[in-house]
Design an enzyme around this catalytic site. Structure first.
Site, mmCIF file in Angstrom:
data_model
loop_
_atom_site.group_PDB
_atom_site.id
_atom_site.type_symbol
_atom_site.label_atom_id
_atom_site.label_comp_id
_atom_site.label_asym_id
_atom_site.label_seq_id
_atom_site.Cartn_x
_atom_site.Cartn_y
_atom_site.Cartn_z
ATOM 1 N N GLY A 38 -44.763 -69.068 4.632
ATOM 2 C CA GLY A 38 -44.654 -70.535 4.599
ATOM 3 C C GLY A 38 -43.677 -71.030 3.544
ATOM 4 N N PHE A 39 -43.619 -72.338 3.436
ATOM 5 C CA PHE A 39 -42.684 -72.997 2.520
ATOM 6 C C PHE A 39 -42.862 -72.468 1.097
ATOM 7 C CE2 PHE A 39 -42.354 -77.322 0.156
ATOM 8 C CZ PHE A 39 -41.107 -77.016 -0.341
ATOM 9 N N ILE A 40 -44.060 -72.642 0.542
ATOM 10 C CA ILE A 40 -44.297 -72.206 -0.841
ATOM 11 C C ILE A 40 -44.394 -70.674 -0.879
ATOM 12 C CG2 ILE A 40 -45.895 -72.344 -2.790
ATOM 13 C CD1 ILE A 40 -46.705 -75.166 -1.796
ATOM 14 N N LYS A 71 -60.186 -78.333 0.611
ATOM 15 C CA LYS A 71 -59.626 -77.818 -0.650
ATOM 16 C C LYS A 71 -60.658 -77.911 -1.780
ATOM 17 C CE LYS A 71 -55.653 -76.380 0.757
ATOM 18 N NZ LYS A 71 -55.311 -74.968 0.684
ATOM 19 N N TYR A 90 -59.106 -82.563 5.097
ATOM 20 C CA TYR A 90 -58.222 -81.599 4.416
ATOM 21 C C TYR A 90 -58.598 -81.509 2.933
ATOM 22 C CZ TYR A 90 -54.048 -79.716 2.173
ATOM 23 O OH TYR A 90 -53.200 -78.977 1.395
#
Ligand code: NAD
Length: 351
Positions: free
Chosen positions: A29-31, A183, A179
């Site tokens: 993914g992005f990170i 978390k 979401y």
């Protein structure tokens, strides 16, 4: 000659002693891919676990293609130290087979279905990956005695509080979205594993990350893409909401420092520590792209939060975290990547 041998001995002992074997979930993914690249560059071995999943029905395929290409490129560059597994973190037995193959020093758990809106559209999918998947990872850390983990939490856990800057010890019981609730659950579950099995677990609360290879469903990419193509941007609300946008390299700096420093159980904000309104952010992108943004306003969602701002004092003290990028300097770098990405996309289409 003796001197040369001594230098070589120092080099090898450094490599042998210092290099680590690190599992990165969501590592395409992005990170995740950016952390992976940085760890590989410094000599670590990285085991990437990613299932190329996306709940984005509009841009998901395009985003997954970009993720596959990034992993493929990294595999070419680091054939001996990057080990890639296409595996769903909900599949505990396949995860077990991976964990059993390596002597793992740390886990960096980033795999998740990210995004507030997807959690409204696909609540069960989001809960399954973000909660059950997290439990699987922690169970395997326990079973294979991996003593240190860094887990991706989010500024979303602060809900719609107006108490800024957000500090880690303020209450996070009023979630605005599922979401955010997943978390918050990750943080609670991590504490239980720390308490029961003495795992060192650092939960990092990321504040809106942007930069090269950023997610296509996130506002920085959506705004830049719309401005570049002279399409209208929809703002939910009046544009006065404030955000702590964090450049990817600052986040990576924080993640790697957290990987290198087991510290018991921790919750840490990783943000830039300063804010900008959505309207100012769009106007700054317009300035860098060299085009006037076209904006239309719509009513905001109940899941949207009005403000985010990280207090980064705790991360500064514990990790020596020190963000380097202003929004302008970060957006300029993102735009350099974006132009290249657009050119490549267009040349692929016309061939
Ligand atoms: P991303 O979507 O680019 O990366 C997540 C990766 O996880 C993807 O490559 C996806 O294929 C993978 N994945 C999803 N479900 C999976 C599953 N069941 N099994 C295996 N792989 C799976 O998102 P990102 O922006 O890089 O975010 C990384 C983490 O940081 C996420 O946990 C996200 O919730 C958190 N986070 C991100 C931001 C941000 O601004 N980008 C902010 C706060 C928190």
């Amino acid at each position: 000659m003796t001197f040369f041998l001594k230098v070589m001995a120092c080099f090898f002992s450094y490599v042998l002693l210092e290099s680590k074997t690190i599992v990165i979930t969501g590592g395409a993914g992005f990170i995740g891919a950016t952390v992976t690249q940085n760890l590989l560059k410094r000599g670590d071995s990285v085991i990437v676990i990613d299932a190329f999943l996306s709940l984005d029905s509009i841009n998901g395929d395009r985003y997954n293609a970009m993720k596959r290409e990034r992993i493929f490129t990294l595999q070419q560059q680091f054939p001996d130290t990057l080990h890639f597994y296409e595996c769903n973190i909900e599949d505990k037995e396949t995860l077990r087979a991976i964990f059993s193959k390596y002597q793992i020093d740390a886990v960096c758990h980033l795999a998740a279905h990210a995004g507030v809106r997807f959690s409204m559209q696909f609540p069960n999918e989001v809960a399954k990956t973000n909660i059950e998947g997290t439990i699987n990872i922690l169970e395997l850390m326990k079973d294979y005695k991996v003593k240190h983990g860094v887990l991706a939490s989010s500024s979303s856990v602060y809900g719609n509080t107006t108490q800024i800057p957000f500090t880690e010890n303020q209450p996070t019981d009023m979630q605005s979205s599922l979401y955010g609730a997943t978390k918050k659950s990750l943080e609670l579950i991590a504490y239980a594993y720390h308490n029961l099995y003495d795992l060192s677990l650092t939960c990092l609360r990321f504040f809106t990350v942007y930069g090269p290879y950023g997610r296509f469903d996130m506002s920085p990419f959506i705004f830049m893409d719309a401005i570049y193509h002279e399409k209208p941007i929809t703002i939910y609300g009046d544009g006065s909401a404030i955000r702590d946008f964090t450049y990817i390299d600052d986040i990576i700096q924080g993640i790697i420092k957290a990987i290198d420093k087991p510290a018991g159980y921790q919750k840490l904000n990783l943000g830039a520590g300063r804010t900008i309104t959505i309207k100012e952010f769009i106007s700054l992108i317009g300035d860098i792209v060299g085009k006037e943004p076209i904006i239309s306003f719509q009513e905001s969602f109940a899941a949207d939060v009005n403000m985010t701002q990280a207090s980064i004092t705790k991360a500064q003290n514990l990790l020596n975290y020190n963000p380097q990028y202003t929004v302008r300097s970060g957006i300029k770098l993102m735009y350099e990547w974006y132009k290249e990405y657009e050119n490549k996309k267009n040349s692929t289409v016309t061939v």
